[in-house]
Design an enzyme around this catalytic site. Structure first.
Site, mmCIF file in Angstrom:
data_model
loop_
_atom_site.group_PDB
_atom_site.id
_atom_site.type_symbol
_atom_site.label_atom_id
_atom_site.label_comp_id
_atom_site.label_asym_id
_atom_site.label_seq_id
_atom_site.Cartn_x
_atom_site.Cartn_y
_atom_site.Cartn_z
ATOM 1 N N GLU A 118 5.837 -8.039 16.109
ATOM 2 C CA GLU A 118 5.300 -8.379 17.426
ATOM 3 C C GLU A 118 5.264 -9.891 17.609
ATOM 4 O O GLU A 118 5.303 -10.396 18.715
ATOM 5 C CB GLU A 118 3.870 -7.849 17.594
ATOM 6 C CG GLU A 118 3.650 -6.395 17.237
ATOM 7 C CD GLU A 118 3.376 -6.184 15.751
ATOM 8 O OE1 GLU A 118 2.232 -6.332 15.305
ATOM 9 O OE2 GLU A 118 4.342 -5.861 15.037
ATOM 10 N N ARG A 140 0.809 -1.217 0.000
ATOM 11 C CA ARG A 140 0.000 0.000 0.000
ATOM 12 C C ARG A 140 0.844 1.268 0.000
ATOM 13 O O ARG A 140 0.331 2.346 -0.302
ATOM 14 C CB ARG A 140 -0.990 -0.011 1.168
ATOM 15 C CG ARG A 140 -2.027 -1.129 0.995
ATOM 16 C CD ARG A 140 -3.101 -1.149 2.032
ATOM 17 N NE ARG A 140 -2.594 -1.006 3.376
ATOM 18 C CZ ARG A 140 -3.334 -0.663 4.410
ATOM 19 N NH1 ARG A 140 -4.604 -0.420 4.278
ATOM 20 N NH2 ARG A 140 -2.797 -0.576 5.609
#
Length: 171
Positions: free
Chosen positions: A95, A58
């Site tokens: 993460e 994106r």
């Protein structure tokens, strides 16, 4: 025009508990896209940019528009195995594990001024890895631009030392 109104939040995407910031409504509006591009151009310390780097996927949307307006080249940074020529690789922490990004070795010449663009600044891992790739190629990062910044995730902390500019910030 309030560009925040062109970003919709999709709950529990891509997984439970995530409020995903969807920029596709902004992409549907030529006026909103023009305003976003103009905002980024106005925020540049100067417009002597040689290359604009967009992060898969994106980040490509506005990076190409900015490159055209700045009369600069566009460079895609992609996941492994997507670029056909010799690449530099950079691993980075997520993460939930690690990931890797690549850039063509010959995309940036030593000393070229580079603008980095991505759609969202969250934890900063992807952008920091891209900065390392740009510098590995010899580029000088002028600024890091993001359509959306999720300030509560402290992504700017990983970009200390770089100018960071976000169009829309969520706390």
């Amino acid at each position: 025009m309030d560009l925040r109104s062109y970003v919709r939040e999709v709950q529990d995407f891509p997984k439970q508990g995530i409020g995903y910031k969807d920029i596709t409504p902004l992409l549907l509006s030529p006026e909103a896209m023009k305003q976003a591009v103009q905002f980024f151009l106005n925020q540049l310390p100067h417009q002597n940019i040689d290359k604009v780097v967009g992060i898969e996927s994106r980040g490509f949307f506005f990076a190409t528009l900015l490159a055209e307006k700045l009369n600069a080249g566009f460079i895609p940074v992609r996941k492994p195995g997507k670029l056909p020529h010799r690449t530099h690789r950079e691993d980075y922490e997520l993460e939930y594990g690690t990931d890797t990004l690549e850039i063509h070795e010959d995309a940036i010449q030593k000393g070229e001024k580079v603008l980095l663009h991505d759609d969202v600044l969250a934890t900063g891992g992807t952008a920091a890895a891209t900065c390392r790739l740009i510098e590995k190629c010899g580029g000088e990062i002028v600024q890091c631009n993001f359509l959306v910044e999720l300030a509560g995730l402290n992504g700017k902390d990983k970009l200390r030392g770089y100018a960071v500019n976000s169009l829309i910030t969520y706390n």
